[in-house]
Enzyme design. Sequence first.
Site, mmCIF file in Angstrom:
data_model
loop_
_atom_site.group_PDB
_atom_site.id
_atom_site.type_symbol
_atom_site.label_atom_id
_atom_site.label_comp_id
_atom_site.label_asym_id
_atom_site.label_seq_id
_atom_site.Cartn_x
_atom_site.Cartn_y
_atom_site.Cartn_z
ATOM 1 N N CYS A 203 3.113 0.278 -8.378
ATOM 2 C CA CYS A 203 3.782 -0.827 -7.644
ATOM 3 C C CYS A 203 4.785 -1.257 -8.526
ATOM 4 C CB CYS A 203 2.873 -1.997 -7.366
ATOM 5 S SG CYS A 203 3.674 -3.338 -6.338
ATOM 6 N N CYS B 149 0.827 -1.029 -0.073
ATOM 7 C CA CYS B 149 -0.203 0.009 -0.290
ATOM 8 C C CYS B 149 0.899 1.194 -0.010
ATOM 9 C CB CYS B 149 -1.111 -0.090 1.270
ATOM 10 S SG CYS B 149 -0.399 0.438 2.848
ATOM 11 N N CYS C 18 -4.544 -0.814 -2.172
ATOM 12 C CA CYS C 18 -5.120 0.572 -2.191
ATOM 13 C C CYS C 18 -4.729 0.866 -3.921
ATOM 14 C CB CYS C 18 -4.337 1.563 -1.627
ATOM 15 S SG CYS C 18 -2.302 1.757 -1.886
#
Length: 147
Positions: free
Chosen positions: A91, A10, A84
């Site tokens: 990412c 996250c 999230c």
Amino acid sequence: MIQYKILFVCTHNSSRSQMAEAFLNHYGGERFQAESAGLEKGTLNPRVVKVMQEVGIDISGKGTQEAFDLVKEGRLYQAVITVCDDAAETCPVFPGVMKRLSWSFPDPMKFTGSEKEIIAQTRQVRDGIKEKVLAFIEEAKNVEYWT
């Protein structure tokens, strides 16, 4: 015997990814080993620590870490799960990842209102993450899930 290493990501590794890691390690038995990280290193949310203690899981001693550091270390995971929207979009790519999943949960660090209201909202996120983790464990029982 650990079969699957899972990373939860996250924004700051302060709330959602910490709860997901704790739930998977708690309920996943020897089949899973979970870790968590953030796009940036944050500070563990004390309200998250509190609501996790309410369900018998103590994460008070956990530190936070950055996902990019894990990439640099060459850590390998069978699945990376973002919890999230920010993390889903930015990412890092992890080599060897068999599954990439995105679960969207609101950020407890951004909740407003009275302390009682913030805790209630944090509990809702906690319970939603627990539900998703338990469903993930059940779905992963199917060997074909990993192919």
